[in-house]
Design an enzyme around this catalytic site. Structure first.
Site, short mmCIF file in Angstrom:
data_model
loop_
_atom_site.label_atom_id
_atom_site.label_comp_id
_atom_site.label_asym_id
_atom_site.label_seq_id
_atom_site.Cartn_x
_atom_site.Cartn_y
_atom_site.Cartn_z
N LYS A 1 32.59 38.39 34.23
CA LYS A 1 33.03 39.51 35.05
C LYS A 1 33.10 40.77 34.19
O LYS A 1 33.49 40.70 33.01
CB LYS A 1 34.41 39.20 35.63
CG LYS A 1 34.89 40.18 36.69
CD LYS A 1 36.24 39.73 37.27
CE LYS A 1 36.75 40.67 38.34
NZ LYS A 1 38.04 40.23 38.90
N SER B 1 38.29 40.31 43.91
CA SER B 1 37.44 41.23 43.19
C SER B 1 36.33 40.57 42.38
O SER B 1 35.36 41.22 42.04
CB SER B 1 38.29 42.09 42.27
OG SER B 1 38.86 41.30 41.23
N SER C 1 41.95 37.21 43.10
CA SER C 1 40.58 37.68 42.82
C SER C 1 39.59 36.63 42.34
O SER C 1 38.40 36.90 42.27
CB SER C 1 40.62 38.83 41.81
OG SER C 1 40.99 40.01 42.45
#
Lengths: 500, 476
Positions: free
Chosen positions: A79, A154, A178
């Site tokens: 990420k 996210s 997330s």
């Protein structure tokens, strides 16, 4: 069947056995990314050259016997809020559009020590603020199951990449859900560890007291193996906890006999999609058939979790994001008169709407006169929620719940009403407030063909219990959850990219 | 001026702690160094970096707290103070607001009216900021983060001081204690000790405090005195003219001897303090506290009592010797070696102080050892060298660290104690000065002094004056 259809552990085994090399694995991942990225946009940065170099070095160390771990040679997506030395780390924000960190996050370094190969950086909601990956400054990511839908957020890019078989593993971060919510939307398995299990050093902070880095994979086994690789006690992170053991894969057993599974009634009431509800309760029945004891109970305080979460996370974010000022790194406005104008313009132009909304919300709740009424009260709620979970874990081993109230919404449907979007975090935020581990795994497709995610929560440091329950359920559901392959093939439409 | 005013002063003193490394990272705290060389991701506020507390900072803070009679907060926390400024890389400072490490202490000062205790409200730990450098040629500003993250303690006094003299006495006392503890060198000019003055005036007899102002940028004791005098008269003038004093922060310009308003309470910043989530609370165990207490050095007040008992030296000497821990230790060690505390004291009080002043140095800068000083005392005391020679040896010992014995040898300074050679010289002196001989014999004792001087001159100062005296009397 291509190499990217293998799980990480299968791939690692073949590499170790000499049937294929780390370079083969990386090349297969790069080819898959090349084929799908135009439609999906899971990645913000792909690093073919760096990945192949890492692969060569790892391959050598596998051959010398130096690297023995089960994930050696496996490509992993990271990420974009985890620092990678010399590689762009943007947090999907314009304000860090050119930022190359001088150091690597501890979780990523641990992964590399285990022989994992960083293949690129994945798209996300800007600074992890959002539930759809639509707040990214560099374009949306599409859900591999249906390109008209969001992948969740996210960690949307990380989950989409694994779901679409662009690579077998990825790292995400979870502040309020997330990892678990996009895992649910994308039909993959994601785990948020107990707070303090994975070092936050090098994770660009959103809500420091809630943030945890965690693994995203195709199944529970891969997920446990990746957690084992990244978890460590780290002196560089004062909130890191020295755990008694870091062996998570030993919990991969098909055994729930006598396991007390709590079902919080207040998580199954109004607002929960009927299909999701039925799928989750159906999965619970499967576990009961295998010897688990289902116990319905009232968790309590559920309506207070969302407001407490948004107050605490926004307060911390307003301070954590103050360092992005255009002075030391990242975006600086082209024109300004004096210091304050430079701050104002760089930040106004550099941050997106959702980030600005949370910075303002956070600054407000910390302002003198409001601090006691909002921030202190939210901390009290946080403590009460922890107590409620403590009571629940007195009489059950794991808690079973939905990961999200519905399956993935359509692109564009969520951002219009941020409050509604915030409310969709209802089943995930409590684990962050209480510091608990949570595992999200797919259990069924809804009638639109979108995955439904189930969440298992454990008490602090009880990852092994949720891994065991998750693994058993996965087996009961027939092993691996299917790939969204067909969908990807059918839909040839180009991804509509947003531009900054 | 018909009305009588009194001044009420409280101080906020920042002290840079003498740790090797910064408060939240492993970077060096050394002063100087090329810009941005003592930096890392933590002290430059890189995304994702995290602070780790330096234990030594806590120990120094506790040591200062114990030495100033504070209560130690056994469960203390750090808080974030949010404000934007480029010298502050994270745009927040990690400090302590809600649970500072020390509270409710005080130090005793001496005033013309007697002893007085100045209360200490609290002592908290925090990090220093970097330095801004304005490049006028390039029309830009640059930041040096070498100082960013250097540990500080802020000592907040109660508003217990009434004059510049009391402020100076308080600062002197704090400096002395902190230097004794080795927690800081407390140099105002270099910024390792900084004082902000909170001052208000009120009519004598009133109970309520007047409106106060805070003055910053005070780099010396003299500047502090001038700023206090200046601010007191500025406030009185305002009150006399029927104008209000505005609560504000003012910057003292010592060259112009005037202060300028920086910001008023109306536009005072809201720092949005909240508990630092990246650090865990600090729990100070009884064991740790006892360990620190056991390591506390003997402080000045304790030394004064002991000196009175152990050494036969005047209280005046004892006071001066104990003004610095290194001076006191030099005295104690040298006295232990030679057993002549008064003689040691004389050297320290006289020659040492004189040379330090000349060189603009502090007692901490003394480079000769206690052993060297003891040796010099021995040489002078046994008459191996005479007074002037001893002073010469001392200068070289002070300046170059010369070994007294070696120096005496190398420069043939040893007193001539060969009675035969001396007798020859004395005879010659008596022959050359018949008038003085006659005077002495006629009962003028003074003449003897002249003859001693003449003999010393002829011996180029190397004679033992006692022996010269003895031989002169004999021959006369």
């Amino acid at each position: 069947m291509g190499l990217m259809d293998l799980t990480a552990l299968e791939l690692g085994k073949k590499i170790k056995a000499g049937e294929l090399t780390a370079m083969d694995a990386v090349e297969a991942a790069l080819a898959s990314i090349e084929e799908k990225e135009e439609r999906l946009h899971s990645f913000l940065t792909v690093d073919p050259k760096g990945a192949l170099e890492q692969a060569k070095a790892v391959q050598k160390r596998i051959e010398t016997g130096e690297l023995k771990g089960p994930l050696a040679g496996v490509p992993v997506a990271v990420k974009d809020n985890l620092c990678t030395r010399g590689m762009l780390t943007t947090c999907a924000s314009r304000i860090l559009y050119n930022f190359k960190p001088p150091y690597t996050a501890e979780a990523v370094a641990n992964l590399q020590r285990a022989g994992g190969i960083v293949i690129g950086k994945t798209n996300m909601d800007e600074f992890a603020m959002g539930s759809t990956t639509e707040t990214s400054a560099f374009g949306i990511t599409r859900n591999p199951w249906n390109l008209e839908h969001v992948p969740g957020g996210s960690s949307g890019g990380s989950c989409a990449a694994v779901a679409a078989r662009e690579c077998p593993l990825s790292l995400g971060s979870d502040t309020g859900g997330s990892i678990r919510q996009p895992s649910s939307y994308c039909g993959v398995t994601g785990l948020k560890p107990t707070y303090g299990t994975v070092s936050r050093y090098g994770l660009v902070a959103y809500g420091s007291s809630l943030d945890q880095v965690g693994p995203i994979a195709r199944d529970v086994s891969d997920c446990a193996a990746l957690l084992e690789a990244i978890a460590s006690y780290d002196r560089k992170d004062s909130t890191s906890v020295q755990r008694a053991e870091y062996d998570f894969t030993s919990a991969l057993q098909e055994d729930v006999a006598g396991l007390r599974i709590g079902i919080p009634k207040d998580y199954f009431g109004e607002g929960l999609d009927a299909q999701v509800r039925n799928a989750i309760l159906g999965a619970a029945k499967l576990l009961e058939k295998r010897g688990a004891i289902l116990k319905e109970f009232d968790l309590g305080l559920v309506p207070y979790a969302i407001p407490a979460y948004y107050i605490i996370s926004s307060a911390e974010a307003s301070s954590n994001l103050a360092r992005f000022d255009g002075i030391k790194y990242g975006y600086r406005a082209g024109e300004y008169e004096g210091l304050h104008s430079m701050y104002k313009r760089s930040r106004s132009q550099g941050f997106g709407a959702e980030v600005k909304r949370r910075i303002m919300l956070g600054s407000f709740v910390l302002s003198s006169g409001y601090y006691e009424a909002y921030y202190i009260k939210a901390l009290k709620v946080k403590a009460l929620i922890k107590e409620a979970f403590d009571r629940a874990f007195d009489h059950c081993d794991v808690i079973l719940a939905p990961a999200a109230p519905s399956t993935a919404p359509k692109i564009g449907a969520s951002l219009k009403d941020p409050l509604k979007m915030y409310l969709s975090d209802i089943y995930t935020v409590a684990a962050n407030l209480a510091g608990l581990p949570g595992l999200s795994l797919p259990c069924k497709l809804d009638d639109k063909g979108l995955p439904i995610g189930l969440q298992l929560l454990g008490n602090c440091f009880q990852e092994k219990k949720i891994i065991r329950a998750g693994y058993t359920l996965e087996q009961a559901l027939g092993g691996h959850f299917p790939a969204p392959k067909e969908v990807l093939k059918e839909t040839g439409g180009k991804c509509h990219e947003q531009t900054v | 001026m018909s009305r009588q005013y009194e001044t009420v002063i409280g101080l906020e003193v920042h002290v840079e702690l003498a740790t090797e490394t910064k408060i939240f990272c492993g970077c060096s705290t050394r002063f100087g160094g090329a810009p941005n060389t003592h930096t890392c991701p933590v002290c430059t506020g890189m995304p994702g970096s995290l602070p780790v507390l330096n234990k030594k900072v806590v120990e120094y803070a506790i040591a200062v707290g114990l030495a100033t009679g504070c209560k130690i907060t056994r469960y203390c926390k750090f808080d974030r103070k949010n404000y934007f400024y480029p010298d502050n890389p994270q745009n927040y400072q990690i400090s302590q607001l809600y649970l500072p490490i020390c509270r409710d202490g005080g130090v005793e000062i001496e005033t013309p009216a007697g002893k007085k205790v100045i209360g200490i409200h609290e002592i908290h730990m925090e990090e220093d900021a970097g330095k801004l450098i304005h490049d006028e040629w390039e029309d830009c500003s640059l930041v040096d983060y070498n100082r960013s993250g250097v540990p500080l303690i802020e000592i907040v006094s109660e508003p217990d001081m009434g004059s510049a003299e009391e402020v100076i006495a308080y600062l002197d006392k704090l400096r002395l204690i902190i230097r004794y503890l080795g927690a800081s060198d407390c140099r105002l000019q270099e910024g390792s000790m900084r004082a902000d003055v909170n001052l208000s005036v009120r009519e004598v007899g009133t109970k309520a405090f007047g409106t106060r102002t805070e003055m910053k940028n005070l780099n010396s004791f003299k500047a502090i005195s001038r700023a206090i005098a200046g601010e007191r008269s500025r406030q009185i003038e305002l009150l006399e003219a029927g104008k209000p004093v505005i609560q504000e922060t003012r910057r003292w310009d010592d060259n112009k001897e005037y202060s300028y308003a920086m910001r008023s309470k109306e536009d005072a910043k809201d720092y949005r303090y909240f508990p630092e989530p990246d650090l865990v609370p600090v729990s100070i165990s009884q064991e740790w506290l006892e360990e620190i207490r056991a390591r506390q050095p003997e402080l000045r007040s304790e030394k004064l009592v002991r000196y009175k008992k152990e050494y036969d030296i005047p209280e005046y000497d004892a006071r001066i010797l104990t003004e610095s821990r290194s001076m006191a230790e030099l005295f104690e060690e040298a006295s232990a070696i030679c057993g002549k505390p008064k003689k040691v004291s004389n050297w320290l009080m006289g020659e040492t102080m004189r040379l330090l002043k000349e060189a603009e140095q502090e007692p901490e800068d003394i480079s000769f050892t206690a052993a060297q000083l003891a040796k010099l005392v021995e040489l002078a005391d046994t008459g191996a060298i005479n007074g002037p020679a001893a002073k010469e040896v001392f200068v070289h010992m002070f300046q170059e660290g010369a070994d007294p014995e070696q120096y005496v040898k190398d420069h043939a300074l040893g007193a001539v104690r060969d009675a035969g050679a001396l007798r020859e010289t004395v005879r010659q002196v008596l022959e050359d000065n018949p008038q003085s001989v006659a005077d002495y014999r006629g009962g003028k004792e003074k003449a003897l002094g002249f003859l001693v001087g003449q003999t010393m001159k002829a011996m180029k100062g190397k004679a033992d004056p006692g022996l010269v005296n003895q031989i002169l009397r004999e021959l006369l």
